[in-house]
Design a protein around this motif. Structure first.
Motif, PDB file in Angstrom:
ATOM      1  N   ASP A 170     -35.982 159.792  55.744  1.00 30.82           N
ATOM      2  CA  ASP A 170     -36.487 159.521  54.383  1.00 30.82           C
ATOM      3  C   ASP A 170     -36.953 158.139  54.172  1.00 30.82           C
ATOM      4  O   ASP A 170     -38.286 157.919  53.633  1.00 30.82           O
ATOM      5  CB  ASP A 170     -34.993 159.418  53.362  1.00 30.82           C
ATOM      6  CG  ASP A 170     -35.310 159.066  51.923  1.00 30.82           C
ATOM      7  OD1 ASP A 170     -35.360 160.252  51.338  1.00 30.82           O
ATOM      8  OD2 ASP A 170     -35.428 158.015  51.515  1.00 30.82           O
ATOM      9  N   ILE A 187     -40.778 158.456  56.157  1.00 30.11           N
ATOM     10  CA  ILE A 187     -41.693 159.075  55.358  1.00 30.11           C
ATOM     11  C   ILE A 187     -42.022 158.187  54.098  1.00 30.11           C
ATOM     12  O   ILE A 187     -43.446 158.314  53.648  1.00 30.11           O
ATOM     13  CB  ILE A 187     -41.095 160.380  54.530  1.00 30.11           C
ATOM     14  CG1 ILE A 187     -40.836 161.242  55.682  1.00 30.11           C
ATOM     15  CG2 ILE A 187     -41.964 161.158  53.759  1.00 30.11           C
ATOM     16  CD1 ILE A 187     -42.172 161.890  56.763  1.00 30.11           C
ATOM     17  N   ARG A 188     -41.313 157.529  53.400  1.00 35.53           N
ATOM     18  CA  ARG A 188     -41.644 156.624  52.262  1.00 35.53           C
ATOM     19  C   ARG A 188     -42.464 155.560  52.806  1.00 35.53           C
ATOM     20  O   ARG A 188     -43.543 155.270  52.129  1.00 35.53           O
ATOM     21  CB  ARG A 188     -40.359 156.094  51.513  1.00 35.53           C
ATOM     22  CG  ARG A 188     -39.410 157.098  51.066  1.00 35.53           C
ATOM     23  CD  ARG A 188     -38.320 156.575  50.538  1.00 35.53           C
ATOM     24  NE  ARG A 188     -38.550 155.588  49.561  1.00 35.53           N
ATOM     25  CZ  ARG A 188     -37.099 155.039  48.843  1.00 35.53           C
ATOM     26  NH1 ARG A 188     -36.096 155.385  49.600  1.00 35.53           N
ATOM     27  NH2 ARG A 188     -37.423 154.322  47.989  1.00 35.53           N
ATOM     28  N   ARG A 236     -45.841 157.129  53.470  1.00 33.82           N
ATOM     29  CA  ARG A 236     -46.879 157.286  52.492  1.00 33.82           C
ATOM     30  C   ARG A 236     -47.641 156.123  51.776  1.00 33.82           C
ATOM     31  O   ARG A 236     -48.682 156.153  51.577  1.00 33.82           O
ATOM     32  CB  ARG A 236     -46.144 157.932  51.332  1.00 33.82           C
ATOM     33  CG  ARG A 236     -46.631 158.927  50.371  1.00 33.82           C
ATOM     34  CD  ARG A 236     -45.836 159.488  49.384  1.00 33.82           C
ATOM     35  NE  ARG A 236     -44.962 160.396  49.827  1.00 33.82           N
ATOM     36  CZ  ARG A 236     -45.244 161.752  49.964  1.00 33.82           C
ATOM     37  NH1 ARG A 236     -46.320 162.181  50.121  1.00 33.82           N
ATOM     38  NH2 ARG A 236     -44.011 162.582  50.163  1.00 33.82           N
ATOM     39  N   LEU A 272     -37.265 169.781  56.296  1.00 34.46           N
ATOM     40  CA  LEU A 272     -37.362 169.207  54.947  1.00 34.46           C
ATOM     41  C   LEU A 272     -38.200 167.966  55.176  1.00 34.46           C
ATOM     42  O   LEU A 272     -39.304 167.852  54.151  1.00 34.46           O
ATOM     43  CB  LEU A 272     -35.983 168.425  54.377  1.00 34.46           C
ATOM     44  CG  LEU A 272     -35.054 169.584  53.664  1.00 34.46           C
ATOM     45  CD1 LEU A 272     -33.850 168.966  53.264  1.00 34.46           C
ATOM     46  CD2 LEU A 272     -35.599 170.356  52.769  1.00 34.46           C
ATOM     47  N   VAL A 273     -38.467 167.337  56.287  1.00 34.43           N
ATOM     48  CA  VAL A 273     -39.352 166.128  56.601  1.00 34.43           C
ATOM     49  C   VAL A 273     -40.629 166.915  56.847  1.00 34.43           C
ATOM     50  O   VAL A 273     -41.827 166.430  56.222  1.00 34.43           O
ATOM     51  CB  VAL A 273     -38.611 165.358  57.377  1.00 34.43           C
ATOM     52  CG1 VAL A 273     -40.080 163.943  57.691  1.00 34.43           C
ATOM     53  CG2 VAL A 273     -37.514 164.752  57.351  1.00 34.43           C
ATOM     54  N   ARG A 297     -42.121 169.297  55.939  1.00 35.54           N
ATOM     55  CA  ARG A 297     -43.031 169.926  54.733  1.00 35.54           C
ATOM     56  C   ARG A 297     -44.105 168.647  54.401  1.00 35.54           C
ATOM     57  O   ARG A 297     -45.085 168.892  53.943  1.00 35.54           O
ATOM     58  CB  ARG A 297     -42.145 170.202  53.388  1.00 35.54           C
ATOM     59  CG  ARG A 297     -41.098 171.239  53.573  1.00 35.54           C
ATOM     60  CD  ARG A 297     -40.475 171.573  52.360  1.00 35.54           C
ATOM     61  NE  ARG A 297     -39.864 170.604  51.616  1.00 35.54           N
ATOM     62  CZ  ARG A 297     -39.202 170.766  50.685  1.00 35.54           C
ATOM     63  NH1 ARG A 297     -38.586 172.247  50.581  1.00 35.54           N
ATOM     64  NH2 ARG A 297     -38.472 169.893  50.172  1.00 35.54           N
ATOM     65  N   HIS A 298     -43.365 167.565  54.249  1.00 31.05           N
ATOM     66  CA  HIS A 298     -44.159 166.202  53.946  1.00 31.05           C
ATOM     67  C   HIS A 298     -45.191 165.944  54.821  1.00 31.05           C
ATOM     68  O   HIS A 298     -46.422 165.670  54.525  1.00 31.05           O
ATOM     69  CB  HIS A 298     -43.243 165.061  53.640  1.00 31.05           C
ATOM     70  CG  HIS A 298     -42.491 165.287  52.417  1.00 31.05           C
ATOM     71  ND1 HIS A 298     -42.953 164.886  51.253  1.00 31.05           N
ATOM     72  CD2 HIS A 298     -41.231 165.914  52.127  1.00 31.05           C
ATOM     73  CE1 HIS A 298     -41.840 165.262  50.362  1.00 31.05           C
ATOM     74  NE2 HIS A 298     -40.841 165.693  50.946  1.00 31.05           N
ATOM     75  N   GLU A 302     -46.775 168.053  57.086  1.00 31.57           N
ATOM     76  CA  GLU A 302     -47.479 169.073  57.215  1.00 31.57           C
ATOM     77  C   GLU A 302     -48.583 169.029  55.815  1.00 31.57           C
ATOM     78  O   GLU A 302     -49.747 169.014  55.897  1.00 31.57           O
ATOM     79  CB  GLU A 302     -46.956 170.416  57.255  1.00 31.57           C
ATOM     80  CG  GLU A 302     -46.692 170.988  58.555  1.00 31.57           C
ATOM     81  CD  GLU A 302     -46.023 172.199  58.454  1.00 31.57           C
ATOM     82  OE1 GLU A 302     -45.415 172.746  57.595  1.00 31.57           O
ATOM     83  OE2 GLU A 302     -45.760 172.889  59.879  1.00 31.57           O
ATOM     84  N   SER A 303     -47.952 168.692  54.738  1.00 30.36           N
ATOM     85  CA  SER A 303     -48.860 168.526  53.473  1.00 30.36           C
ATOM     86  C   SER A 303     -49.840 167.320  53.561  1.00 30.36           C
ATOM     87  O   SER A 303     -51.015 167.721  53.325  1.00 30.36           O
ATOM     88  CB  SER A 303     -47.995 168.331  52.221  1.00 30.36           C
ATOM     89  OG  SER A 303     -47.062 169.245  52.101  1.00 30.36           O
ATOM     90  N   ALA A 304     -49.400 166.331  54.224  1.00 27.22           N
ATOM     91  CA  ALA A 304     -50.503 165.268  54.502  1.00 27.22           C
ATOM     92  C   ALA A 304     -51.236 165.597  55.289  1.00 27.22           C
ATOM     93  O   ALA A 304     -52.728 165.259  55.401  1.00 27.22           O
ATOM     94  CB  ALA A 304     -49.539 163.926  55.062  1.00 27.22           C
ATOM     95  N   VAL A 317     -52.677 168.467  56.090  1.00 24.46           N
ATOM     96  CA  VAL A 317     -53.802 169.446  55.129  1.00 24.46           C
ATOM     97  C   VAL A 317     -54.531 168.538  54.459  1.00 24.46           C
ATOM     98  O   VAL A 317     -55.884 168.563  54.171  1.00 24.46           O
ATOM     99  CB  VAL A 317     -52.971 170.147  54.096  1.00 24.46           C
ATOM    100  CG1 VAL A 317     -53.843 170.932  53.475  1.00 24.46           C
ATOM    101  CG2 VAL A 317     -52.222 171.418  54.949  1.00 24.46           C
ATOM    102  N   HIS A 318     -54.183 167.486  53.793  1.00 27.27           N
ATOM    103  CA  HIS A 318     -54.812 166.483  52.881  1.00 27.27           C
ATOM    104  C   HIS A 318     -55.933 165.644  53.731  1.00 27.27           C
ATOM    105  O   HIS A 318     -57.019 165.540  53.358  1.00 27.27           O
ATOM    106  CB  HIS A 318     -54.021 165.562  52.314  1.00 27.27           C
ATOM    107  CG  HIS A 318     -54.622 164.973  50.930  1.00 27.27           C
ATOM    108  ND1 HIS A 318     -54.331 163.399  50.465  1.00 27.27           N
ATOM    109  CD2 HIS A 318     -56.008 164.963  50.808  1.00 27.27           C
ATOM    110  CE1 HIS A 318     -55.147 163.170  49.690  1.00 27.27           C
ATOM    111  NE2 HIS A 318     -56.308 163.891  49.763  1.00 27.27           N
TER     112      HIS A 318
END
Lengths: 362, 291
Positions: free
Chosen positions: A27, A30-31, A34, A58-59, A61-62, A64-66, A68-69
């Protein structure tokens, strides 16, 4: 100073094994990532080391999303570079890409998962007007209409005010040097053009030599007062140094030699010092004395105090009581380094007056 | 120290902190049915850490403004205190729409019946929320009022059920039609006028883990005095219009197109004009199920 670095940086420096992270530590990681604009970078680091399999779902997802961006940003950047290449073809002098854009088209590891902002170009000083004109004819217009700012940039700085593309919104910073001409350490820009690397894909677009890329990254980080991306830039430096200097185990340290040629030993000293301290970059091993560019004991103590705070991710968990002071002092320092007093004081007075009146006008 | 309330909303967990009374009251009213076990267990991974607070003393006492923070980052400008309840809702949408790319995210309401979803992409002012608020009182399940999350791997919609936001005139319409609906605190004079959120049906929250395929893509348009009219819309135009209403279509690149193409190929696409809610509800009830 014996304190633990933020968990994110411990992952980058491999001090903390990924498998040992608990859910609440993830947690925090990731924070911090970001806030430091390093989420996609973290994805790539974990991927390279084959560690993605231990990342909780759960981690993931964040991450992978980053990713993609970051891929989208990289795509957009390469698209802009194609347009710039067309402009460059019409010019009879070299156009160099700097920083992020250079890492990307040069295929450096530092570009993997990197978040890009503006595109930095370097052209010879005598050709800056031509370059500006050609860019303008192709849609990049000066965004800044203020006469004072225009004069300030053009007379004292190493770049002209940002050029913004009228349709696509991409921003180009057009430079003729890597430091303002008013800085005492301002290097001879010809040296960058002499050793620039040609690119197979582009006719008239080049990038700085690998060693110069490191030096520019160091100069940017340790002379520029805007440290909002400080942690990201330190991670860039680490990646560049590992990739460029990592394989060459010679007695000659290309980095120190080049720093001396350019007169930029101080920035390189800080780069080596803080990447090795924070990210465990194996620069001692690379060779070269750690002493060229070393400031006196007092200054070094102070700089450690400031940089080891300011270079952390911009997240509450990485701050102590001094962090915002450290960032502020380094901002002041950067101005101090960039301009002599008789220019700096009127400039800062004018800036604060504008800010003051601007605020009251609202 | 107050560590905040952790709520599970659809796929995501939010840690919500605020010292603003009206806001915590509103959250307690609207979110009472959501799972909050994580609040007791502070060892788990939380997707979003958010808060609404005055950014500093100047804003607190002089300007009377508050700001939304996503883990210290402020994506919006500060707004007056009384907008705090609406601001947290907008902020939660921002967290997902701007940061997640595991789904194609459409600015659309999405509801489910008989295992199939209808999505309603529409710009503000098209009556999308009023229609959604009514349909979920008439046997449809609420998957989301604002954000349709379409999985990029199997094109199912992941529910993200949230309080439905009603604006201006539609507030009294819903109050009169469905007296049992629970309303939160009104935020007056926002950029969108008066905004209030209503508590989603309990069943929608209990089923927030149940995903489904999209059978219908419907572009609603409220027009005063209009006859109820459901007309087929071309797939090509529907694809373009859904893409226009997406937050991350271009971020996903070729994948975004692929996902959307599959959705549109499978679903029936319609333009929907209405002025009478009763007729609209009937029209939705008459939608044909896919074979």
């Amino acid at each position: 100073m014996k304190k633990e670095f933020p968990l994110l940086l411990q992952l980058f420096s491999q001090k903390k094994p990924v498998e040992q992270l608990t859910e609440s530590e993830w947690d925090l990681v990731i924070r911090q990532a970001r806030a430091g604009m390093l989420l996609a970078r973290l994805y790539h680091v974990l991927n390279t080391k084959k560690h993605l399999s231990v990342v909780p779902k759960l981690v993931m997802r964040h991450l992978e999303s980053a990713k993609v961006h970051a891929e989208k940003q990289q795509n957009d950047l390469l698209w802009e570079v194609r347009h710039i290449a067309k402009v460059a073809d019409k010019l009879d002098f070299p156009v160099l890409l700097l920083k992020g854009a250079a890492y990307a088209i040069g295929g450096y590891i530092a570009s993997e998962g990197r978040i890009f902002s503006d595109i930095d170009l370097l052209v010879p000083k005598k050709n800056i007007a031509d370059a500006e004109k050609q860019l303008m004819l192709n849609g990049w217009l000066s965004s800044n209409k203020d006469a004072y700012d225009q004069r300030y940039y053009r007379q004292w700085m190493h770049e002209i005010p940002p050029l913004v593309h009228m349709f696509r919104g991409s921003v180009i910073d057009l430079h003729h040097n890597i430091l303002p001409i008013t800085t005492s350490a301002c290097p001879n820009a010809d040296l960058f053009f002499e050793s620039a690397q040609s690119m197979d894909k582009y006719k008239n677009i080049k990038i700085l030599s690998s060693v110069d890329l490191i030096i520019h990254s160091a100069v940017h980080l340790f002379y520029d007062g805007e440290l909002d991306h400080g942690c990201r830039d330190l991670v860039d430096l680490d990646a560049l140094m590992r990739e460029v200097l990592g394989q060459k185990q010679t007695n000659v340290n290309p980095l120190s030699t080049r720093a001396e040629e350019l007169g930029l030993q101080r920035a390189v000293f800080y780069a080596i010092r803080y990447t090795s301290k924070v990210l465990n970059t194996p620069v001692m091993f690379i060779g070269g004395t750690m002493n060229t560019g070393r400031p006196n004991k007092f200054i070094l103590c102070l700089m450690d105090f400031l940089f080891l705070r300011a270079l952390m991710p911009d997240h509450a968990s990485c701050n102590d009581l001094w962090t915002s002071w450290a960032r502020w002092l380094l901002y002041i320092r950067s101005h101090w380094l960039r301009m002599p007093m008789h220019l700096l004081i009127p400039h800062l007075l004018r800036k604060s007056w504008i800010r003051f009146t601007g605020k009251t006008a609202h | 120290m107050n560590q905040g309330l952790i709520l599970k909303v659809g796929l995501f967990s939010f840690n919500i902190q605020s010292s603003i009374r009206s806001l915590s009251h509103n959250v307690a009213t609207l979110y009472q049915d959501y799972p909050d076990e994580l609040s007791e267990d502070r060892t788990r991974f939380i997707d979003f850490h958010i808060c609404v607070e005055p950014p500093n003393l100047w804003h607190k006492y002089y300007k009377g403004q508050v700001q939304f923070f996503s883990d210290g980052f402020a994506p919006f400008t500060p707004l007056p205190y009384q907008h705090a309840p609406a601001m947290i809702e907008w902020g939660m949408n921002w967290c997902v729409a701007q940061q997640m790319n595991t789904h194609l995210i459409i600015h659309a309401a999405v509801i489910e019946k008989n295992g199939f979803a209808a999505i309603m992409p529409a710009p503000p002012g098209s009556g999308k929320s009023t229609l959604t608020a009514s349909l979920v009182q008439e046997g449809w399940r609420l998957l989301s009022d604002e954000l349709t999350l379409i999985r990029i791997d199997n094109y199912h919609v992941s529910p993200f059920p949230r309080p439905i936001s009603l604006k201006n005139k539609s507030i009294s319409v819903i109050k009169q039609r469905y007296p049992g609906v629970v309303f939160g605190i009104e935020s007056t004079d926002t950029s969108k006028g008066t905004v209030v959120h209503i508590r989603p049906p309990k069943l929608s929250i209990e089923l927030q883990g149940v995903e489904c395929l999209i059978a219908w893509v419907i572009f609603p348009k409220y027009e005063e005095g209009a006859e109820t009219e459901l007309t087929a819309k071309s797939k090509a135009q529907s694809l373009m219009d859904v893409a226009d209403n997406s937050f991350n279509y271009s971020r996903l690149g070729a994948l975004g197109f692929d996902v959307l193409k599959n959705v549109i190929e499978y679903a029936d696409c319609y333009q929907f004009r209405y002025s009478q809610l009763d007729e609209a509800i009937d029209a939705f009830a008459a939608l044909e199920l896919p074979e």
